[in-house]
Every structure is written in C-alpha cells, then in structure tokens.
Design an enzyme around this catalytic site. Sequence first.
Site, mmCIF file in Angstrom:
data_model
loop_
_atom_site.group_PDB
_atom_site.id
_atom_site.type_symbol
_atom_site.label_atom_id
_atom_site.label_comp_id
_atom_site.label_asym_id
_atom_site.label_seq_id
_atom_site.Cartn_x
_atom_site.Cartn_y
_atom_site.Cartn_z
ATOM 1 N N GLN A 54 0.838 -1.194 0.000
ATOM 2 C CA GLN A 54 0.000 0.000 0.000
ATOM 3 C C GLN A 54 0.878 1.252 0.000
ATOM 4 O O GLN A 54 1.665 1.456 0.919
ATOM 5 C CB GLN A 54 -0.902 -0.013 1.240
ATOM 6 C CG GLN A 54 -1.549 1.315 1.617
ATOM 7 C CD GLN A 54 -2.565 1.804 0.609
ATOM 8 O OE1 GLN A 54 -2.203 2.473 -0.346
ATOM 9 N NE2 GLN A 54 -3.810 1.459 0.816
ATOM 10 N N GLN A 78 -18.934 1.397 -2.551
ATOM 11 C CA GLN A 78 -17.967 0.885 -3.521
ATOM 12 C C GLN A 78 -17.196 -0.278 -2.915
ATOM 13 O O GLN A 78 -16.525 -0.123 -1.903
ATOM 14 C CB GLN A 78 -16.996 1.987 -3.938
ATOM 15 C CG GLN A 78 -15.971 1.520 -4.968
ATOM 16 C CD GLN A 78 -14.967 2.608 -5.294
ATOM 17 O OE1 GLN A 78 -15.037 3.702 -4.760
ATOM 18 N NE2 GLN A 78 -14.026 2.306 -6.178
ATOM 19 N N GLU A 96 -8.319 0.443 1.438
ATOM 20 C CA GLU A 96 -7.940 0.284 2.852
ATOM 21 C C GLU A 96 -8.731 1.201 3.768
ATOM 22 O O GLU A 96 -9.049 0.836 4.895
ATOM 23 C CB GLU A 96 -6.438 0.522 3.047
ATOM 24 C CG GLU A 96 -5.987 0.203 4.461
ATOM 25 C CD GLU A 96 -4.496 0.075 4.614
ATOM 26 O OE1 GLU A 96 -4.008 0.135 5.755
ATOM 27 O OE2 GLU A 96 -3.796 -0.086 3.591
ATOM 28 N N ASN A 130 -4.080 3.340 -6.657
ATOM 29 C CA ASN A 130 -4.000 4.383 -5.644
ATOM 30 C C ASN A 130 -3.580 5.721 -6.226
ATOM 31 O O ASN A 130 -3.992 6.769 -5.734
ATOM 32 C CB ASN A 130 -3.056 3.961 -4.512
ATOM 33 C CG ASN A 130 -3.753 3.111 -3.474
ATOM 34 O OD1 ASN A 130 -4.434 3.614 -2.601
ATOM 35 N ND2 ASN A 130 -3.622 1.803 -3.606
ATOM 36 N N ARG A 133 -6.432 7.913 -7.125
ATOM 37 C CA ARG A 133 -7.272 8.483 -6.079
ATOM 38 C C ARG A 133 -7.038 9.981 -5.970
ATOM 39 O O ARG A 133 -5.965 10.490 -6.250
ATOM 40 C CB ARG A 133 -6.989 7.814 -4.725
ATOM 41 C CG ARG A 133 -7.327 6.342 -4.690
ATOM 42 C CD ARG A 133 -7.074 5.792 -3.310
ATOM 43 N NE ARG A 133 -7.920 6.436 -2.321
ATOM 44 C CZ ARG A 133 -9.160 6.061 -2.039
ATOM 45 N NH1 ARG A 133 -9.700 5.056 -2.675
ATOM 46 N NH2 ARG A 133 -9.854 6.692 -1.124
#
Length: 303
Positions: A54, A78, A96, A130, A133
């Site tokens: 992550q 989602q 996460e 990610n 985002r």
Amino acid sequence: MAKALKKQALGRGLSALLKDPSNDIQSVKDKNADKVIGSIIELDLDAIEVNPFQPRTNFSEESLLELASSIRELGIIQPITVRKSGFNKYQLVSGERRFRASKIVGLETIPAYIRIANDQESLEMALVENIQRQDLDAIEIALSYQRLIDEINLTQEQMSERVGKKRSTITNYLRLLKLDPIIQTGIRDGFISMGHGRAIINIEDQKIQLDIYEKILEKQLSVRDTEALVRNFNVSKNIETPSKNTENQAIPNFVKNGIPVFSEYFGHKIDVKVSSNGKGKITIPFHSEEDFNRLKKLVEGAK
C-alpha cells in the site's frame, strides 16, 4: 429492490463456495474461477489482511470516523478489491480506508472484488489504482511513481500509459523527491503546496531549500511569491523576499495575531494577503472532498 436482493444473495452463495476446501481457487484456470473473479462477494473482514505494498501511509483518524459514520448510515457503496493469498485468505489491493472504517463500525463482512495476482502484479495494481485516487498527497503519489520505476521496472513512458497522465506530470511529481525530507513532510502535512515544492526544487542545495521553506512559513508566501524568491536567489544568491509595491508590504499586527487562531480552527495553515489599501484576502486550503466537507461543517456549526 428484487435485483439488489438477488445480487446480495449471489454474493453470499459465492462466499460459501470460497470457504469450501474442495473449491480452493488459486488460478484463473481452476474450477469455478470464472464465477468468482470479477464478482462482488461478501468476505469476512477477519479473512483480509492489509496490503504491504500500500503506497498510502497517512490515514486521518477524523476522516476515517466520518467515513465510518457514512458506512453506518448507507453501507459500503464501492466494494474493495482483494487478491487471494491462500485458502479463505485475502490481501487488500485497494480500499484500505473502507476496510478500516468498516472495522470501526463493527461490520463482520465487506463486499469485495476478488483478483488473482502474484506479488509483482499486486504491487503494480495497488500503486496504479492508488495513484488514481484524489485524496493522496503529492509526496505519496511521487513515492508510488518511484516504486513503479524501482520495483516494477516501468519507464516513465509506460507509467504514462498505465495511469493516464502526461509524462511531464509524472516527472514533476518525481522531482519532489529531491526536496529535503523536512520539506516533503511539509507538503504531506499541508503546510505548503506542491506548487511551493516545485518552485523550491529549482535550488539544489538542500540547506538553502530549508532556508526558503522557513521563509515561506514565516511570511506566509504564496507560490508566486516563492517563485520570485527562488528567481531572486538564482540571480543574487540572496533569499530575502523581493519587495512588492502593492501587496503584503507589511502585514498588520492584528492580522499576524489572528493567523494562528484561524489556522488552529480550520486545522490548516491559511494564506493571508493584505494590499496597501488595507484590504485583504484569506485563503483556506483543503486536500480532499472529505476535508472540504469537514470545513463546511465547521462553518455550518458556527452559524
């Protein structure tokens, strides 16, 4: 409503399939893999571990509580994405914050998409998803790009295709990693913007970078002010702020004394500009939709 219930029942049915040892799916070629991969399945939260790949490392407790409240009222809108790591064991690829907030609420299961991937594929998926985002800070994005280069061996051109960003944009993010770590932390914490960082990076000496960073915080310099200061240094080797005829010639004491009050109330370093005629402007930054809504609630609560 009937369609939603049918979809939910299907998810529960697939969950039972995954808990059957005789149907341990490890490859896309395994029996029933086509029923599972790409479907939304209710998974036990206890069966999911966080992704060691992550790229995001900062999780605001306040924003997690806000998300938990939303999940309590509306449920998970989602689904998260996971990959199988063993029999009835899964690893997060993305989502996460939803995973953490669901635990805060006390949920036992969470809707998830299941993917089959090796570690390298999982890392690439996590990094690419990610980067897309909106609430990652500039340094987190830069670190994600760097990991794609170091660990996946992607070129900037290949990254541009993967994430749908111009190569010049990727280069601008990567250059931020040349900043002194203290300045990188300042960007992550919202004390200065990526624009400030892009201006400072034109100075190679990290000691001078820090001097300029301190000057930005001390004098509440805008990005344009910082760019002018850097240009002035490159010409004269002097980091004194260039004089201005019309703006911020001298910030009145009542404004200086009020800045910490505003900053503490809104939870951000605010930007104040004062012109020579005594008029001024206050700028309050926000870093995501959740952050904006938090500021909105503060204002609404003050009415």
